[in-house]
Design a protein around this motif. Structure first.
Motif, PDB file in Angstrom:
ATOM      1  N   ALA A  53      -5.657  70.398  90.384  1.00 32.34           N
ATOM      2  CA  ALA A  53      -7.389  69.855  90.537  1.00 32.34           C
ATOM      3  C   ALA A  53      -7.517  69.390  91.501  1.00 32.34           C
ATOM      4  O   ALA A  53      -9.148  70.120  92.500  1.00 32.34           O
ATOM      5  N   THR A  56      -6.770  71.663  94.798  1.00 27.66           N
ATOM      6  CA  THR A  56      -7.262  72.313  95.262  1.00 27.66           C
ATOM      7  C   THR A  56      -9.155  72.652  95.262  1.00 27.66           C
ATOM      8  O   THR A  56      -9.927  73.385  95.307  1.00 27.66           O
ATOM      9  N   LEU A  57      -9.314  71.189  95.458  1.00 28.55           N
ATOM     10  CA  LEU A  57     -10.943  71.125  95.719  1.00 28.55           C
ATOM     11  C   LEU A  57     -11.544  71.754  96.777  1.00 28.55           C
ATOM     12  O   LEU A  57     -12.631  72.258  96.896  1.00 28.55           O
ATOM     13  N   SER A  60     -13.534  75.287  95.856  1.00 32.99           N
ATOM     14  CA  SER A  60     -14.022  75.276  95.016  1.00 32.99           C
ATOM     15  C   SER A  60     -15.227  75.517  96.132  1.00 32.99           C
ATOM     16  O   SER A  60     -16.107  74.705  97.376  1.00 32.99           O
ATOM     17  N   ARG A  61     -16.379  76.222  95.297  1.00 34.67           N
ATOM     18  CA  ARG A  61     -17.737  76.541  95.745  1.00 34.67           C
ATOM     19  C   ARG A  61     -18.397  77.104  94.758  1.00 34.67           C
ATOM     20  O   ARG A  61     -18.176  77.237  93.515  1.00 34.67           O
ATOM     21  N   SER A  62     -20.171  77.349  95.113  1.00 34.28           N
ATOM     22  CA  SER A  62     -20.564  77.788  94.240  1.00 34.28           C
ATOM     23  C   SER A  62     -20.945  78.750  94.213  1.00 34.28           C
ATOM     24  O   SER A  62     -20.709  79.589  94.354  1.00 34.28           O
ATOM     25  N   TRP A  77     -15.060  79.958  81.050  1.00 34.66           N
ATOM     26  CA  TRP A  77     -14.952  77.649  80.901  1.00 34.66           C
ATOM     27  C   TRP A  77     -14.553  77.853  79.964  1.00 34.66           C
ATOM     28  O   TRP A  77     -13.957  76.475  79.660  1.00 34.66           O
ATOM     29  N   THR A 186     -11.389  82.284  92.158  1.00 34.78           N
ATOM     30  CA  THR A 186     -11.052  80.827  92.666  1.00 34.78           C
ATOM     31  C   THR A 186     -11.920  79.544  93.362  1.00 34.78           C
ATOM     32  O   THR A 186     -11.439  78.343  93.541  1.00 34.78           O
ATOM     33  N   PRO A 187     -12.848  80.143  93.436  1.00 32.69           N
ATOM     34  CA  PRO A 187     -13.759  78.757  93.790  1.00 32.69           C
ATOM     35  C   PRO A 187     -14.583  77.923  92.998  1.00 32.69           C
ATOM     36  O   PRO A 187     -14.328  77.035  92.760  1.00 32.69           O
ATOM     37  N   LEU A 188     -13.915  78.296  91.629  1.00 33.71           N
ATOM     38  CA  LEU A 188     -14.091  77.905  90.462  1.00 33.71           C
ATOM     39  C   LEU A 188     -12.316  76.895  89.963  1.00 33.71           C
ATOM     40  O   LEU A 188     -12.911  76.330  89.022  1.00 33.71           O
ATOM     41  N   PRO A 190     -10.745  74.707  90.539  1.00 31.61           N
ATOM     42  CA  PRO A 190     -10.797  73.059  90.681  1.00 31.61           C
ATOM     43  C   PRO A 190     -11.573  72.860  89.301  1.00 31.61           C
ATOM     44  O   PRO A 190     -10.966  71.577  88.355  1.00 31.61           O
ATOM     45  N   ARG A 191     -12.427  73.146  89.020  1.00 25.73           N
ATOM     46  CA  ARG A 191     -13.141  73.234  87.651  1.00 25.73           C
ATOM     47  C   ARG A 191     -12.186  73.591  86.598  1.00 25.73           C
ATOM     48  O   ARG A 191     -12.338  72.534  85.328  1.00 25.73           O
TER      49      ARG A 191
END
Length: 295
Positions: A53, A56-57, A60-62, A77, A186-188, A190-191
């Motif tokens: 995590a 890969t920060l 991270s994107r919205s 999720w 991919t932008p999610l 890290p979360r």
């Protein structure tokens, strides 16, 4: 772990280099997992996912999740973190119960499972190339397991092989969800890895008890697993597929089983036997056959 993308662009040296970086890091995963054998597998899973995590920060994107249905939000999720946790933890436990090279090779049959799942979901049928590829790939696994099974039985290793196959199925389902999801995952990442890490930490507390101090070798190997195969490799693979031609870049990933087996042999973690390279080649050929289109 890699998955197919539909991106089509002009191939570049940068995309090829990025793909090779990802392939080398994935190939090192079985060796790093073997070096961390003194740690409890679920604790190692939590450490690896936490490191992944953090690595890969930069991705991270919205993402506009509110427009998704409740079912897709739950799949993203909860479903995807559960699959990541299942894949990594099953892989680690499987390598404790069975020989590392053989367990890793079984896990690397997951692209065949993904191709079959993808074909069935889109066409409600299976292409001949997919079926033939599956038969070839799993014949490689059978080449490793049948002699032992016929001579004196698989014993406790059978559970390890079953968990390695479970890890393959988890990666295949993860990739299928990533392919069919209405938003980019991919932008999610890290979360999602953090949620998977929390699941692994809770499972470790319930099953393994209080966290135990890790040896320096196991700690470094766990961090390296997260930073490399489950961190930098994912970033590099994302860049390679977005900047290069997916068919060319994707073909490089089929070398992972052979490189992984070679690293284990060189490191003295596995014994060189004629069946191991032959099985690795069969898995690679099976993946290539399953991934090609019928004429």
């Amino acid at each position: 772990m890699y998955r197919a993308h539909s991106t089509v662009a002009t191939p570049s040296w940068f995309s090829i280099i990025a793909a090779l970086v990802a392939v080398m890091l994935w190939s090192a995963a079985p060796l790093l997992a073997a070096l961390a054998h003194t740690s409890s597998p679920l604790q190692l899973t939590a450490l690896t996912l936490l490191a992944g995590a953090l690595a890969t920060l930069p991705l991270s994107r919205s993402v506009p999740m509110a427009r998704l249905s409740k079912g897709w939000q739950a799949s993203v999720w909860l479903g995807i973190p559960l699959l990541i946790f299942g894949a990594v933890s099953s892989y680690f436990v499987g390598m404790r119960l069975a020989p590392a090279a053989e367990a890793a090779l079984i896990t690397y049959t997951w692209p065949v499972v993904f191709v079959l799942l993808s074909q069935w979901s889109r066409l409600r049928t299976l292409r001949l190339s997919g079926v033939i590829g599956a038969l070839i790939a799993f014949s490689g696994a059978a080449l490793l397991l049948l002699p032992q099974a016929l001579n004196d039985g698989l014993g406790g290793a059978a559970n390890g092989y079953a968990l390695a196959l479970l890890a393959a199925c988890c990666w295949a389902l993860y990739s299928w969800l990533g392919q069919t999801a209405p938003v980019a995952l991919t932008p999610l990442l890290p979360r999602l890895l953090l949620v998977a890490c929390a699941i692994a930490a809770a499972a470790s507390l319930l099953v393994e008890g209080s966290p135990k101090a890790l040896s320096s070798e196991a700690l470094l190997a766990g961090i390296a697993l997260g930073l490399g195969p489950y961190g930098i490799a994912m970033v590099a693979w994302d860049k390679a597929l977005r900047l290069g031609q997916a068919s060319i870049v994707g073909s490089l990933a089929y070398g992972v089983p052979i490189l992984a087996a070679a690293l284990l042999v060189v490191a003295g973690m596995s014994v060189l036997d004629w069946r191991l390279p032959c099985a690795a080649i069969l898995v690679v050929v099976g993946c290539c056959s399953a991934g090609r289109r019928d004429g």
